[in-house]
Motif scaffolding. Sequence first.
Motif, PDB file in Angstrom:
ATOM      1  N   HIS A   1     -18.773 -15.793  13.054  1.00 24.49           N
ATOM      2  CA  HIS A   1     -18.733 -17.258  12.933  1.00 24.49           C
ATOM      3  C   HIS A   1     -17.677 -17.696  11.915  1.00 24.49           C
ATOM      4  O   HIS A   1     -17.064 -18.755  12.079  1.00 24.49           O
TER       5      HIS A   1
ATOM      6  N   PHE B   1     -23.842 -16.017  22.063  1.00 24.27           N
ATOM      7  CA  PHE B   1     -22.890 -16.268  20.979  1.00 24.27           C
ATOM      8  C   PHE B   1     -23.599 -16.623  19.675  1.00 24.27           C
ATOM      9  O   PHE B   1     -23.154 -16.238  18.591  1.00 24.27           O
TER      10      PHE B   1
ATOM     11  N   GLU C   1     -24.337 -13.661  17.426  1.00 26.26           N
ATOM     12  CA  GLU C   1     -23.291 -12.913  16.709  1.00 26.26           C
ATOM     13  C   GLU C   1     -23.475 -13.074  15.187  1.00 26.26           C
ATOM     14  O   GLU C   1     -24.131 -14.011  14.729  1.00 26.26           O
TER      15      GLU C   1
ATOM     16  N   TYR D   1     -13.002 -18.152  20.944  1.00 28.76           N
ATOM     17  CA  TYR D   1     -14.040 -17.127  21.152  1.00 28.76           C
ATOM     18  C   TYR D   1     -13.477 -15.872  21.828  1.00 28.76           C
ATOM     19  O   TYR D   1     -13.667 -14.765  21.353  1.00 28.76           O
TER      20      TYR D   1
ATOM     21  N   LYS E   1     -21.003 -10.354  28.574  1.00 29.77           N
ATOM     22  CA  LYS E   1     -20.653  -9.440  27.476  1.00 29.77           C
ATOM     23  C   LYS E   1     -20.669  -7.993  27.965  1.00 29.77           C
ATOM     24  O   LYS E   1     -19.838  -7.172  27.569  1.00 29.77           O
TER      25      LYS E   1
END
Length: 228
Positions: free
Chosen positions: A174, A166, A169, A112, A67
Motif C-alpha cells: 500500500h 488487494f 496485501e 497496481y 492472482k
Amino acid sequence: MAGAKKDQSRGRFITFEGGEGSGKSTQIKTLAERLNGAELRTIVTREPGGSPGAEIIRHLLLSGMGKLLGPEAETLLFAAARDDHVHAVIEPALEQGIWVLCDRFFDSTRAYQGRLGKVEPAVLNAMQRVTIGDLKPDLTIILDVPVDIGMQRAAARRGDRAPDRFEAEDVKFHEGLRDAYRQIAVAEPQRCVLVDANAAPGVVAARVWTSVRDRFLSHDVSKVANLA
Ligand code: TMP
C-alpha cells in the motif's frame, strides 16, 4: 477502438483514483449530486465493472482468481473488463453529453499492475491502445491519504467481510501504491490533481469541487452562482 472526439456537446470524463480507504465512493457521490444540481446529466460508474460483462470479471478479479494466473493475465482481465465498460457505458454516455464519474480507470492498472505487479510499460501501453484508444479522462482526482489511515478506514467499511484480493496485501504494497499515484500526479499535472484526503469528507469534497469548478465551470457564471 474507442475514439475521443472533443467537442462542447460531449460530456466530461472524470476519474477518481487512490489507495484503499481513500474515500473515493463518498467523494464521487457528493460530486455527482453537485453536478446534477447544476443540471449537468451525470452518471457514476466504477472499474473493474460498470457494465454487465465487466461486473462478472470484477467478481473473478476480486476473488483472487486473477492472482493465481499471474500479473500479466490478471492485467488482461482488467483490460477485458475496461474494454466492455468503455464501449458499453462510458463512450455512449459521453457522446450523449452525459458527464461520467468513474471510480478508478487506467491509472489503477498503472499503479497496481504496472508498479506493483511489475508488468512492463510496453504491455500496459499496448492494452491501453486496444481498450481505450484515444479516450483519456478530462480530469483525474487522486485522493491521497496516509496508508495507516486508509487501511483503518477500509477495515471499518469492511466490517466482518474478509479482505478482497488487494485489501489483503501488506503495508509495503500500500505504501508503494501511494507512491505510484503521487508519481502519476507529478508526471501528468494537466490531467491529474492530487487532493489531500486526510480530512473530514466535507472538507475533501470542497477541495474536489474547487478542482472541478475551476477546470470546467468557471466560464459558466450561472452554474457557479448556484453551487459555489
Ligand atoms: P474497489 O472498486 O473496491 O476499489 O476494488 C477494486 C480493486 O481492484 C482495488 O483494490 C484496485 C484494483 N484494481 C486494479 O488492481 N487494477 C485496475 O485496473 C483497477 C481498475 C482496479
